[in-house]
Design a protein around this motif. Structure first.
Motif, PDB file in Angstrom:
ATOM      1  N   TYR A   1      -9.495  -0.406   1.850  1.00 54.08           N
ATOM      2  CA  TYR A   1      -8.788   0.098   2.949  1.00 54.08           C
ATOM      3  C   TYR A   1      -8.747   1.508   2.940  1.00 54.08           C
ATOM      4  O   TYR A   1      -8.310   2.072   1.845  1.00 54.08           O
ATOM      5  CB  TYR A   1      -7.387  -0.431   2.935  1.00 54.08           C
ATOM      6  CG  TYR A   1      -6.790  -0.501   4.071  1.00 54.08           C
ATOM      7  CD1 TYR A   1      -6.864  -1.772   4.914  1.00 54.08           C
ATOM      8  CD2 TYR A   1      -5.746   0.277   4.402  1.00 54.08           C
ATOM      9  CE1 TYR A   1      -6.306  -2.065   6.036  1.00 54.08           C
ATOM     10  CE2 TYR A   1      -5.219   0.330   5.580  1.00 54.08           C
ATOM     11  CZ  TYR A   1      -5.329  -0.814   6.554  1.00 54.08           C
ATOM     12  OH  TYR A   1      -4.713  -0.897   7.478  1.00 54.08           O
TER      13      TYR A   1
ATOM     14  N   MET B   1      -5.316   0.699  -2.319  1.00 54.87           N
ATOM     15  CA  MET B   1      -6.076   0.921  -1.365  1.00 54.87           C
ATOM     16  C   MET B   1      -7.487   0.792  -1.750  1.00 54.87           C
ATOM     17  O   MET B   1      -8.514   0.185  -0.960  1.00 54.87           O
ATOM     18  CB  MET B   1      -5.933   2.342  -0.637  1.00 54.87           C
ATOM     19  CG  MET B   1      -4.667   2.508   0.036  1.00 54.87           C
ATOM     20  SD  MET B   1      -4.615   3.916   0.985  1.00 54.87           S
ATOM     21  CE  MET B   1      -5.828   3.888   1.989  1.00 54.87           C
TER      22      MET B   1
ATOM     23  N   LEU C   1       0.957  -0.998  -0.035  1.00 57.07           N
ATOM     24  CA  LEU C   1      -0.096  -0.199  -0.081  1.00 57.07           C
ATOM     25  C   LEU C   1       0.856   1.172   0.172  1.00 57.07           C
ATOM     26  O   LEU C   1       0.342   2.260  -0.502  1.00 57.07           O
ATOM     27  CB  LEU C   1      -0.967  -0.043   1.186  1.00 57.07           C
ATOM     28  CG  LEU C   1      -1.967  -1.119   1.473  1.00 57.07           C
ATOM     29  CD1 LEU C   1      -2.707  -0.827   2.525  1.00 57.07           C
ATOM     30  CD2 LEU C   1      -2.835  -1.386   0.132  1.00 57.07           C
TER      31      LEU C   1
END
Length: 223
Positions: free
Chosen positions: A114, A109, A98
């Motif tokens: 996320y 993401m 990430l």
């Protein structure tokens, strides 16, 4: 009435030790390292135990058979995960980068659903003040975010380039390393074939190899 109470106590003792035995057979794993399959198995086991405690005395065998079946299934799946990379990816998924060199991969993401709040919370939990201090931020298969600080990070890429005798082509492509450079370094260290390599990592000082025969780190070759 007393017989029912004694039967309930017996069931508690019996299944307590039976589940401990089953978990020992399935192998040791920390709670944070449980895969989705592990969690499903443990939830089903707990439901079986709850049903057995509320049913009559002839329900022990009915609970014991599914418990043994689930334990055997877990051992089989664990073996398949260890032997076959594709099956391991299907069950556990893959870790995802990430953050790389202080830059956030926003597309990754979004794909992993996320959000930035979760990311920044875990960054702060690791006593890191800024994203720019991070060399790699890796979302592991168990959902944990691993953060490697630039000052402490000793690798140029956090994932294996060769693993268990197989080239990790996806990692090679993402890392930008030349396969010919890796092969040259490997032969310099006395390893003739990729199939003989247990693990290859790209460190800041060179490629590090662990051979299958010795399972010990060899010398590093300068990149």
């Amino acid at each position: 009435m007393m017989n029912e109470y004694f039967n309930l106590i017996f069931k508690c003792f019996f299944f307590y030790f039976m589940i401990i035995f089953a978990l020992r057979c399935m192998g040791k794993r920390e709670i944070g390292e449980l895969s989705i399959f592990d969690i499903v198995i443990y939830l089903v086991m707990s439901e079986l135990l709850a049903l057995s405690l509320t049913e009559n005395s002839d329900s022990i065998l009915k609970t014991l058979i599914p418990l043994i079946t689930l334990s055997a299934l877990q051992v089989i799946v664990a073996f398949l995960i260890m032997k076959f990379e594709g099956f391991r990816t299907l069950i556990d998924g893959k870790p995802v980068i990430l953050i790389r060199n202080g830059l956030i991969d926003q597309q990754a993401m979004k794909k992993e659903r996320y959000n930035i709040d979760d990311l920044m919370m875990q960054v702060r939990e690791c006593s890191i003040g800024s994203i720019h201090e991070i060399a790699f931020g890796i979302l592991e298969t168990n959902g944990k975010l691993t953060l490697l600080k630039k000052n402490d990070c000793k690798v140029k890429y956090p994932f294996p380039l060769i693993q268990d005798g197989k080239l990790q082509r996806e990692h090679l492509q993402m890392s930008g390393f030349d396969i010919h450079e890796i092969m040259h370094s490997m032969r310099q260290q006395g390893i003739a074939d990729v199939a003989d390599v247990f693990l290859c990592m790209a460190t800041k000082s060179g490629f590090s190899f662990i051979s299958k025969s010795s399972l010990a780190f060899s010398r590093t070759s300068t990149l």
